[in-house]
Design an enzyme around this catalytic site. Structure first.
Site, mmCIF file in Angstrom:
data_model
loop_
_atom_site.group_PDB
_atom_site.id
_atom_site.type_symbol
_atom_site.label_atom_id
_atom_site.label_comp_id
_atom_site.label_asym_id
_atom_site.label_seq_id
_atom_site.Cartn_x
_atom_site.Cartn_y
_atom_site.Cartn_z
ATOM 1 N N GLU A 94 0.758 -1.300 -0.164
ATOM 2 C CA GLU A 94 0.002 -0.021 -0.088
ATOM 3 C C GLU A 94 0.970 1.496 0.059
ATOM 4 O O GLU A 94 0.606 2.233 -0.607
ATOM 5 C CB GLU A 94 -0.801 0.012 1.216
ATOM 6 C CG GLU A 94 -1.879 -0.998 1.215
ATOM 7 C CD GLU A 94 -1.601 -2.254 1.772
ATOM 8 O OE1 GLU A 94 -2.327 -3.105 2.743
ATOM 9 O OE2 GLU A 94 -0.393 -2.650 1.864
ATOM 10 N N ARG A 98 1.329 4.076 -3.171
ATOM 11 C CA ARG A 98 1.083 5.452 -2.949
ATOM 12 C C ARG A 98 2.278 6.511 -3.077
ATOM 13 O O ARG A 98 2.063 7.588 -3.733
ATOM 14 C CB ARG A 98 0.647 5.849 -1.420
ATOM 15 C CG ARG A 98 0.124 7.030 -1.030
ATOM 16 C CD ARG A 98 1.562 7.714 -0.297
ATOM 17 N NE ARG A 98 1.261 9.142 0.101
ATOM 18 C CZ ARG A 98 2.168 9.735 0.812
ATOM 19 N NH1 ARG A 98 3.277 9.166 1.160
ATOM 20 N NH2 ARG A 98 2.008 11.135 1.054
ATOM 21 N N ARG A 99 3.404 5.982 -2.787
ATOM 22 C CA ARG A 99 4.713 6.711 -2.970
ATOM 23 C C ARG A 99 4.880 6.977 -4.721
ATOM 24 O O ARG A 99 5.436 7.746 -4.962
ATOM 25 C CB ARG A 99 5.839 6.026 -2.282
ATOM 26 C CG ARG A 99 5.697 6.740 -0.821
ATOM 27 C CD ARG A 99 7.007 5.898 -0.308
ATOM 28 N NE ARG A 99 7.112 6.475 1.081
ATOM 29 C CZ ARG A 99 8.153 7.416 1.462
ATOM 30 N NH1 ARG A 99 8.754 7.820 0.502
ATOM 31 N NH2 ARG A 99 8.107 8.089 2.763
ATOM 32 N N CYS A 147 -3.161 -4.226 6.801
ATOM 33 C CA CYS A 147 -2.716 -4.650 8.153
ATOM 34 C C CYS A 147 -3.038 -3.685 9.269
ATOM 35 O O CYS A 147 -3.576 -2.524 8.924
ATOM 36 C CB CYS A 147 -1.058 -4.909 7.909
ATOM 37 S SG CYS A 147 -0.153 -3.207 7.852
ATOM 38 N N CYS A 314 -0.979 0.098 7.787
ATOM 39 C CA CYS A 314 -1.597 0.300 6.630
ATOM 40 C C CYS A 314 -3.241 0.694 7.040
ATOM 41 O O CYS A 314 -3.559 1.918 6.322
ATOM 42 C CB CYS A 314 -1.455 -0.634 5.785
ATOM 43 S SG CYS A 314 0.223 -1.084 5.106
ATOM 44 N N ARG A 320 -5.721 8.131 7.706
ATOM 45 C CA ARG A 320 -5.142 9.471 7.850
ATOM 46 C C ARG A 320 -5.035 10.052 6.378
ATOM 47 O O ARG A 320 -5.298 11.086 6.325
ATOM 48 C CB ARG A 320 -3.490 9.293 8.069
ATOM 49 C CG ARG A 320 -2.900 10.567 8.092
ATOM 50 C CD ARG A 320 -1.319 10.374 8.519
ATOM 51 N NE ARG A 320 -0.658 9.752 7.466
ATOM 52 C CZ ARG A 320 0.777 9.449 7.918
ATOM 53 N NH1 ARG A 320 1.177 9.605 8.906
ATOM 54 N NH2 ARG A 320 1.473 8.857 6.872
#
Length: 474
Positions: A94, A98-99, A147, A314, A320
């Site tokens: 995940e 995203r990165r 997770c 994650c 967030r």
């Protein structure tokens, strides 16, 4: 590991079906080169991806494009983190996806500041600020429940605990000894795994009392760091706990039962357990039998071996991103408002719509008084009926005698839709295959580490005409 599709799991939203999304992601993975992929029948991994969804004007159709894809199950320990930002701390799929998406967004911002067309961004009335084009949104896919909190799922009557808890025979009775359903790791001998990266990986298994992790509630920060804090070590990661160590004892167990008042043996409800540990200083796991084993709705750090990690689970990171956006603090300089995932799709695996709602949505529903450009944007939650071919369950089904022990793949793959170096394969926080001699040099750095992403952002600032810079960068 059995996979369950709960009857209340939505499969379609806004002209997008969960199976279409899963199929597109799996196909994109299959098109990638062999490097960094698991060995069929012996290694498993997790897959995550970010997709750009474009609603076609004057039409009831949408275009779906995978813009970033990641695999991985690993996370380095706190002493191997670098204050220079040149090590990739968290290599869960995940986070990798995203990165990689950040790299893609930086490229698209490069286009618009040069006056070129972008399929993602358009200009706003505010100088130096950009926003998504009308009809464009982003969707997040993961082949397994994240997770942490989202993985604490009630079992069906036919399921037994898929992971035997690992407990210490020394003074660790108060720590969570469970192994993660999703991220469990096994040490391999060199004879069993000739594909292992050259650096031995350090993961952590237990969180020791006194570790300096401060957040104890769902407190959100817009800092660019993926982790809670960093400490420096010049040494390369090394494995510190052996699977065969006498200090560890494997306890196997099936469905829990107890004798009721009539003398009958009655099965006790149980849950899938997460290996992620509660943040020290906050609520702890009660470790009671069955459904009382875990506390729910709390912040957790990722598990491993040897020493604690400082990387949030994650589940916590996805929660967030639903408030602060997934773009990070740097790109927000160029954006009129934060970017949010409209939908989260999960592949076929143990899944609960109620638990996903709690972990990704409900925990943040009370957040208010956010600065301009931010809002609570809960994603739509869907589940696909299609399973990833390199999942742990599929790997166990295809495992053959003589292949050695089944284990998670040691490498993490990042692919994103950029023109330069779209593929980045890493292990232990560094480029895959790098030697110890190269550590600390640019040759060893992942394109996804903080330092490289910051260099890319500086390049974007340099490419922007000074008169067109956002006010916050002048």
């Amino acid at each position: 590991m059995p996979a369950s599709l709960h009857s209340h799991s939505p499969v379609r939203c806004d002209m997008v079906t969960a199976d279409e999304i899963a199929k597109l992601c799996y196909e994109r993975f299959n098109e990638l080169p062999r490097r960094g992929k698991p060995e069929p029948g012996r290694e498993w991994t997790l897959l995550a991806a970010v997709l750009k969804i474009t609603r076609c004007a004057n039409s009831d159709t949408v275009e779906k494009e995978v813009v970033s894809l990641g695999t991985g199950t690993k996370c380095i320990g706190q002493t191997t983190m670098s204050p220079r930002g040149d090590v990739l701390n968290d290599s869960h799929a995940e986070v990798i996806a995203r990165r990689g998406c950040i790299r893609y967004l930086i490229q698209e911002l490069h286009r618009v500041v040069r006056g070129e067309d972008s399929t993602v961004f358009c200009q706003t009335d505010e100088p130096g600020k950009w926003r998504l084009r009308p009809g464009v949104s982003f969707l997040f896919f993961t082949s397994h429940t994240p997770c942490g909190d989202a993985s604490i799922i009630p079992m069906t009557d036919s399921q037994s605990q898929p992971c035997a808890p690992v407990t210490s025979t020394k003074s660790h009775e108060g720590s969570d000894g469970s192994r993660g359903v999703k991220r469990k790791s096994e040490e391999l001998s060199e004879e069993q795994n000739t594909k292992l990266p050259r650096l031995e990986e350090q993961e952590t298994e237990e969180t020791k009392p006194g570790d300096t992790l401060q957040p104890v509630s769902m407190t959100l920060t817009s800092a660019t760091s993926e982790d809670l804090s960093q400490s420096h070590s010049a040494k390369a990661p090394v494995e510190t706990v052996s699977q065969t160590s006498a200090e560890l004892k494997i306890e196997t167990r099936g469905p829990l039962t107890h004798i009721d008042s009539t003398g009958l043996n009655v099965q006790v409800p149980d849950i899938h357990r997460t290996g992620a540990k509660c943040v020290p200083g906050g609520p702890a796991d009660p470790l009671h039998p069955g459904v009382g084993y875990h506390s729910t709705g709390v912040l957790r750090v990722k598990p491993g071996r040897g020493e604690p990690t400082l990387s949030l689970s994650c589940s916590d990171k996805l929660a967030r991103w639903a408030v602060l956006g997934f773009q990070g603090a740097l790109l927000l300089h160029y954006l009129q408002k934060a970017l949010y995932f409209s939908t989260v799709v999960v592949g076929k695996c143990p899944y609960s719509q109620e638990v996903m709602q709690r972990a990704l949505v409900t925990r943040c529903s009370h957040v208010s008084d956010l600065p301009a450009g931010f809002s609570v944007c809960p994603p739509v939650l869907l589940q696909s009926s299609l399973e990833f071919s390199f999942s742990q369950a599929q790997t166990e089904l295809r495992h053959q005698a003589g292949q050695g022990r089944i284990s998670p793949c040691g490498a993490a793959i990042s692919w994103c839709n950029v023109t330069e170096q779209p593929l980045d394969v890493t292990a232990n926080g560094y480029k895959h295959g790098v030697t110890k001699k190269a550590l600390g040099t640019a040759k060893a750095r992942s394109l996804l580490c903080k330092l490289e992403l910051f260099r890319s952002f500086r390049s974007l600032v340099s490419a922007t005409d000074p008169s067109a810079l956002p006010e916050t960068l002048r």
